[in-house]
Design a protein around this motif. Structure first.
Motif, PDB file in Angstrom:
ATOM      1  N   ASN A 160       0.678  -1.118  -0.053  1.00 54.39           N
ATOM      2  CA  ASN A 160      -0.096  -0.189  -0.096  1.00 54.39           C
ATOM      3  C   ASN A 160       0.920   1.326   0.026  1.00 54.39           C
ATOM      4  O   ASN A 160       0.605   2.155  -0.503  1.00 54.39           O
ATOM      5  CB  ASN A 160      -0.839   0.052   1.202  1.00 54.39           C
ATOM      6  CG  ASN A 160      -2.105  -0.784   0.792  1.00 54.39           C
ATOM      7  OD1 ASN A 160      -2.996  -0.369   0.208  1.00 54.39           O
ATOM      8  ND2 ASN A 160      -2.358  -1.929   1.627  1.00 54.39           N
ATOM      9  N   PRO A 190      -4.307  -0.198   6.530  1.00 48.74           N
ATOM     10  CA  PRO A 190      -3.988   0.242   5.055  1.00 48.74           C
ATOM     11  C   PRO A 190      -3.744   1.627   4.897  1.00 48.74           C
ATOM     12  O   PRO A 190      -3.271   1.989   4.196  1.00 48.74           O
ATOM     13  CB  PRO A 190      -4.763  -0.490   4.267  1.00 48.74           C
ATOM     14  CG  PRO A 190      -5.916  -1.067   5.190  1.00 48.74           C
ATOM     15  CD  PRO A 190      -5.373  -1.104   6.465  1.00 48.74           C
ATOM     16  N   ARG A 194      -0.811   3.698   3.358  1.00 46.37           N
ATOM     17  CA  ARG A 194      -0.999   4.715   2.389  1.00 46.37           C
ATOM     18  C   ARG A 194      -0.257   5.954   2.359  1.00 46.37           C
ATOM     19  O   ARG A 194      -0.013   6.848   1.812  1.00 46.37           O
ATOM     20  CB  ARG A 194      -2.335   4.531   1.956  1.00 46.37           C
ATOM     21  CG  ARG A 194      -2.830   3.197   1.323  1.00 46.37           C
ATOM     22  CD  ARG A 194      -4.371   3.177   0.902  1.00 46.37           C
ATOM     23  NE  ARG A 194      -4.582   1.878   0.706  1.00 46.37           N
ATOM     24  CZ  ARG A 194      -6.028   1.573   0.721  1.00 46.37           C
ATOM     25  NH1 ARG A 194      -7.046   2.175   0.463  1.00 46.37           N
ATOM     26  NH2 ARG A 194      -6.268   0.165   0.354  1.00 46.37           N
ATOM     27  N   GLN A 292      -5.647  -2.637  -7.136  1.00 47.46           N
ATOM     28  CA  GLN A 292      -5.081  -3.565  -6.113  1.00 47.46           C
ATOM     29  C   GLN A 292      -5.479  -4.952  -6.830  1.00 47.46           C
ATOM     30  O   GLN A 292      -6.415  -5.124  -7.342  1.00 47.46           O
ATOM     31  CB  GLN A 292      -5.498  -3.377  -4.565  1.00 47.46           C
ATOM     32  CG  GLN A 292      -5.619  -2.096  -4.262  1.00 47.46           C
ATOM     33  CD  GLN A 292      -5.841  -2.304  -2.486  1.00 47.46           C
ATOM     34  OE1 GLN A 292      -5.230  -2.985  -1.954  1.00 47.46           O
ATOM     35  NE2 GLN A 292      -6.975  -1.456  -2.112  1.00 47.46           N
ATOM     36  N   THR A 323       0.813  -2.935  -6.407  1.00 47.58           N
ATOM     37  CA  THR A 323      -0.411  -2.317  -6.945  1.00 47.58           C
ATOM     38  C   THR A 323       0.001  -1.866  -8.197  1.00 47.58           C
ATOM     39  O   THR A 323       0.995  -2.034  -8.798  1.00 47.58           O
ATOM     40  CB  THR A 323      -0.561  -0.992  -6.122  1.00 47.58           C
ATOM     41  OG1 THR A 323       0.460  -0.342  -6.046  1.00 47.58           O
ATOM     42  CG2 THR A 323      -1.077  -1.555  -4.663  1.00 47.58           C
TER      43      THR A 323
END
Lengths: 331, 331
Positions: A160, A190, A194, A292, A323
Motif C-alpha cells: 500500500n 492500510p 498509504r 489493487q 499495486t
DNA sequence: TTGTAGGCGTTATCAT
DNA sequence: ATGATAACGCCTACAA
C-alpha cells in the motif's frame, strides 16, 4: 435410503473395508475386484458420505472464508479470486461474515477453530487485531490473512505504501504543488501505509507533509466525496490535486462535486482514487487510480492454504503483491 | 487434543450421554448435574464436533448456495441478502459456482444431493433447465430456486414482465413513438419475460411490436452498449427512446456512446436500464432503470429454505416480488 | 489381496 | 434422572 459402502460390499461379495480402499484408490487391490466394485458403485450411483468420512479422517475438506462485509466490492473481488482458483481444488468454501453478527469476531474465531467444521481458514480484512487472531495459532488451525500483513500468521497483502507513493509522485511530477490527501477513518492499517507512501513521495521531492492537507472521511461513499471537496476548496483553494486513498467512491464523489462547483477535472483539479472499482471507468472523466490485485490475492490465499493443508510447506509465509497505477482521464 | 463429551463426562463423573443431553438442552436432567456439566464445559472450553454430530443426526446444518457467476453484481446482491438474513440462523453457508467448473452442473447437483454435505440448497440463476433441477426433487433435497420461476421446485423471483411493462409505458407516456429494446442473448428466461412486458406495453398503446426495433447483444457490458447504439442510430435514426432489459452496463455504454455521437440524453434520446447497479448513479446523466429487489430475494430464499428444513411448511411455494422503477436523469 | 475389529464424537433408545 | 449400548458411515491397522 442413501447407498453406502455396505450396500456395495454386499453386492460385490466383499467387505466394506475393501470397497473403501477401492473408492479411495488405495493400492494392493486385485484388478478384478476393483473393476467389479467400481462398476457396482457406478450402477448404484454411490457418493461417499462426506460427513462420515470427515469423522473418520478428522478432515472436513472445507475451508472457511471469513469476510468483513459482503457489500464491499474489494472483498467480493478477492472472494472471486478464491473461488475461481478453488475450482481445481477439492475443498468446499464456507462463508462467514463478521458484520452485524450476533457473536463477535473472537467468538466466531473460537467456534470455527474448535468445532472441527473446517480444516483451515482464509481471513479477509484489515480490521482484526493480532490478538484476536491468536486463537488460530493456539488451536493450530491453518490460516491465511488476506489484505493485511500479519506477524503471527501467514498473509498475503499489497504494498500500500508503494501504491500511494507512486500515485503521489505522479501528481507531483505533473507539477502539482499542493497535493491534498483524503483518507478514510475506518480502515486502520492500510490507511497508515498509504499515508506513509504519500509522505515519502512528498519528502522525496523536498515537500514536507502538511497536516492540514490531510482530510478524513467516515466512509467510502460518493456523498463523503462531495462534502470533502467542499471542505478542501473553501479552506485551501490553492489545492490542485487530490489523492484519495480513502477509495474510488470518494474520488468519484469529488469529481461529481467538482462539476457542480464549476471546477474542471483534470485541468483545474487532478484526482487519483484507490482500488479501481467498476465505476472508475464509468465516471467522466474516468478515474485515474491505484489498482489493487484483488483476484491475485484471492488466488494466492487459496493456494497457500491448500498447500498448508496438504502438508506442502510452500515456504511462502508472506506474499506482498504490487499495486498497479492506472492512468485515466482525471489526471 | 480437542475436548470431547467424554472428557467432560469423566470430570463430572457421569456418562457421555448425559453430557450430550445437557449440551442439547434436553429435559429431565437434575439441576445439579446440569449446572456442574455446564460449568465444566465452559472451563474446558468445549465446542461440539459438528461433524460427529452431523453423522449422528444426519444433519449437517449447512446449506449450499449455488451461484452461476460471482462476477455478477446481481448475484452478489442476492448473496448479500442471503447472508445478512442468515445471521439469525444456525446454518452455515457453503458456496458453489457453476461457471468454468471441471464438473458440469448436473454432476455438481448430483454430488451435492448425495454427499450429505448440505441439508438444502439455494440455487441462484435463470440458466438452469427444469430437467437438471429434477435431481433435487428426486433425492428430496430441499431447494429454493432464486431469480427464476420454477415449476418443479419452490422459487422466488421478480415480475420481470411487469417491470418491463412499466418502463416501456413510462417511455411511451413521455411521448416516444419509437421505443427500441435491447436484450441480452445469455439470460434466456428473464429475457423472454421482459420482452413480453415490453410488447404488452406497446400493444396497450396500440403500437404493435416491431421486430426490427429489438436488438440483441452478447453480454451485459459497456462495449456492447456502444456498439448497439451505433447500430440503432445508423439503421433507425427515428428511435428516440431505448429500453435496455439487457442490463445497466449496456445502458451505460449507450449513454457514453450517445455523448460521443453528439446525441443529447435525455433530450434527443431517452434510456432506461435494468437492474440498478451502483454505476447507474455514477454515469451522467444518471440512469433511469428497473430495480430488482435482490436483497429481498436472498432474504426470502434463506427464510424459505430454513422453514423447510425445520419442518415449518411455510406454505409459500412461489414468491413473486415486484420491481421498482427508478426515475433518474436519463429519461 | 482381503477380512476383522475398532474407533472417530455424537445422539438416541432402552433400561434402570 | 442417569447409564449402557448401539447406531451413524467411513477409515485404518492388523491379521489372515
Amino acid at each position: 435410503m442413501a447407498v453406502t459402502l455396505k450396500d456395495i460390499a454386499k453386492r460385490a461379495g466383499v467387505t466394506a473395508a475393501t470397497v473403501s480402499m477401492v473408492i479411495n484408490g488405495k493400492p494392493n487391490i486385485s484388478e478384478g475386484t476393483r473393476k467389479k466394485i467400481l462398476k457396482i458403485a457406478k450402477e448404484l450411483n454411490y457418493y461417499p458420505n462426506v460427513i462420515a468420512r470427515g469423522l473418520a479422517t478428522r478432515k472436513s475438506n472445507a475451508i472457511g472464508v471469513i469476510v468483513p462485509n459482503l457489500a464491499s466490492s474489494f472483498v467480493i473481488r478477492i472472494l472471486q479470486g478464491i473461488k475461481s482458483t478453488n475450482r481445481d481444488v477439492d475443498y468446499t468454501v464456507q462463508l462467514f461474515d463478521t458484520i452485524g453478527q450476533k457473536e463477535n469476531e473472537s467468538q466466531l474465531f473460537q467456534r470455527l477453530a474448535r468445532e472441527r467444521r473446517i480444516d483451515g481458514v482464509i481471513l479477509i480484512g484489515a480490521l482484526v487485531s493480532d490478538e484476536e487472531l491468536h486463537i488460530f495459532r493456539d488451536e493450530s488451525v491453518p490460516c491465511i490473512v488476506v489484505a493485511r500483513k500479519c506477524d503471527i500468521l501467514d498473509s498475503v497483502y499489497v504494498d500500500n505504501a508503494g501504491g500511494a507513493k507512486e500515485a503521489t509522485q505522479y501528481l507531483i511530477g505533473k507539477g502539482h504543488e499542493k497535493v491534498a490527501c483524503v483518507i478514510c477513518k475506518k480502515q486502520n492499517l492500510p490507511t497508515a501505509d498509504r499515508l506513509r507512501g504519500y509522505r515519502e513521495a512528498l519528502e522525496l521531492h523536498g515537500k514536507p507533509l502538511t497536516e492540514e492537507l490531510i482530510f478524513e472521511v467516515e466512509d467510502d461513499t460518493m456523498a463523503h466525496g462531495n462534502a470533502v471537496l467542499n471542505e478542501i476548496k473553501t479552506n485551501y483553494p490553492e489545492v490542485t490535486a487530490i489523492f484519495v486513498p480513502a477509495g474510488d467512491m470518494v474520488a468519484i464523489g469529488i469529481i461529481k462535486q467538482a462539476k457542480i462547483m464549476g471546477i474542471s477535472v483534470p485541468n483545474q483539479l487532478a484526482v487519483v482514487g484507490y482500488d479501481d472499482i467498476p465505476g472508475a471507468e464509468i465516471i467522466e472523466p474516468s478515474l485515474t487510480t491505484v489498482r489493487q490485485p484483488k483476484l491475485e490475492m484471492g488466488d494466492y490465499a487459496i493456494n497457500m492454504i491448500v498447500d498448508k493443508l496438504e502438508g506442502r510447506e510452500s515456504g511462502i509465509k508472506h506474499k506482498e503483491l504490487q499495486t498497479k497505477f492506472i492512468v485515466r482521464e482525471s489526471t
